[in-house]
Enzyme design. Structure first.
Site, mmCIF file in Angstrom:
data_model
loop_
_atom_site.group_PDB
_atom_site.id
_atom_site.type_symbol
_atom_site.label_atom_id
_atom_site.label_comp_id
_atom_site.label_asym_id
_atom_site.label_seq_id
_atom_site.Cartn_x
_atom_site.Cartn_y
_atom_site.Cartn_z
ATOM 1 C CD GLU A 100 -2.684 -1.609 2.242
ATOM 2 O OE1 GLU A 100 -2.451 -1.081 3.348
ATOM 3 O OE2 GLU A 100 -3.393 -2.635 2.132
ATOM 4 N N GLY A 176 -6.243 -8.160 1.146
ATOM 5 C CA GLY A 176 -7.590 -7.624 1.340
ATOM 6 C C GLY A 176 -8.617 -8.102 0.342
HETATM 7 C C1 PEP Z 1 -1.584 -6.685 4.763
HETATM 8 O O1 PEP Z 1 -2.056 -5.629 4.350
HETATM 9 O O2 PEP Z 1 -0.416 -6.749 5.175
HETATM 10 C C2 PEP Z 1 -2.459 -7.845 4.762
HETATM 11 C C3 PEP Z 1 -1.901 -9.008 4.822
HETATM 12 O O3 PEP Z 1 -3.805 -7.596 4.690
HETATM 13 P P1 PEP Z 1 -4.993 -8.694 4.646
HETATM 14 O O4 PEP Z 1 -4.634 -9.778 5.636
HETATM 15 O O5 PEP Z 1 -6.200 -7.941 5.053
HETATM 16 O O6 PEP Z 1 -5.018 -9.229 3.260
#
Ligand code: PEP
Length: 255
Positions: A100, A176
């Site tokens: 991100e 996500g």
């Molecule tokens: C992350 O953003 O590091 C992550 C693993 O998110 P999620 O588990 O929600 O996919």
């Protein structure tokens, strides 16, 4: 907290969720249910909640991670956070190069490399995130991409040994989304990362923990963490629920 591959490491990335009261409540629950005798665990609150969470975990085995930091120790960097400030507060880990941050905030390999060196210099354990996007996956480039990111992150010669470095393999398309790679894909990516680590550091590269991250849930964690060279998990969404995070930790301990 010990840093060794024989114990899995589970890290909860809370991202830009939870205010201070909610963070305190979640930590309070985690302290009573995480299997600290079998796993190392850390949570990564947003910056404004660090103080409250650090106070809440005092004297417990639950470590605290920052979600980001600047590579400079101080200076005219409005809105940034300095590594020694985090260290002096009691922060133990710092997530570096999360997808991100790469995709939304322009973080590139050179910045990631500077941050890794800065984290080590200031006593923080870097959790370096690498992972391919969907197009790269479809083109069969996963291993090339993750190896390139690992090499770039560790390119600075000032980094003589891995120390308490952690690498997290997080396929961008899995974060996500509820989608996860199959075990063969996880095995391949983790093996490629391990090879890059031993190429860079020699034998000590074997001791670096490599976490899997991307839509980890209590339901899929046994399969994801069974793959060789998977030493724990970086958990986003499911880390906001204490029961789910504890189930993930317990499954990791059993792998
Ligand atoms: C992350 O953003 O590091 C992550 C693993 O998110 P999620 O588990 O929600 O996919």
């Amino acid at each position: 907290m010990t840093v060794q591959r024989s114990r899995p490491l589970i890290v909860g990335n809370w991202k830009m969720n939870l205010d201070e009261p909610a963070a305190r409540t979640l930590v309070g629950a985690l302290l009573t249910i995480l299997p600290f005798d079998r796993v190392d665990a850390a949570v990564a609150p947003s910056f404004p909640c660090l103080r409250a969470v650090l106070d809440a975990v005092t004297g417990s085995p639950l470590a605290v991670a920052a979600q980001n930091m600047h590579s400079e120790a101080k200076g005219a960097f409005t809105g940034e956070v300095a590594p020694p400030v985090l260290f002096n507060m009691g922060v133990r880990f710092v997530i570096i190069g999360h997808s991100e941050r790469r995709a939304l905030f322009g973080e590139n390999d050179a910045m990631v490399s500077r941050k890794v060196v800065a984290a080590r210099r200031h006593g923080l354990a870097p959790i370096v995130c690498v992972g391919e996007n969907e197009a790269q996956r479809d083109a069969g480039q996963t291993c090339d991409v993750v190896v390139g990111q690992v090499r770039a992150a560790l390119a600075d010669g000032a980094l003589e040994s891995p120390g308490d470095l952690v690498v997290a393999y997080e396929p961008v398309w899995a974060i996500g989304t509820g989608r996860t790679p199959d075990p063969a894909e996880v095995t391949g990516a983790h093996a490629a990362i391990r090879e890059a680590l031993t190429e860079r550091f020699g034998t000590p590269g074997i001791e670096v923990r490599i976490l899997y991250g991307g839509s980890v849930t209590p339901a899929n964690v046994p399969v994801l963490l069974q793959a060789p060279e998977v030493d724990g998990a970086l958990v986003g969404g499911a880390s906001l629920d204490p029961g789910s995070f504890a189930l993930i930790a317990a499954a990791a301990a059993a792998c």
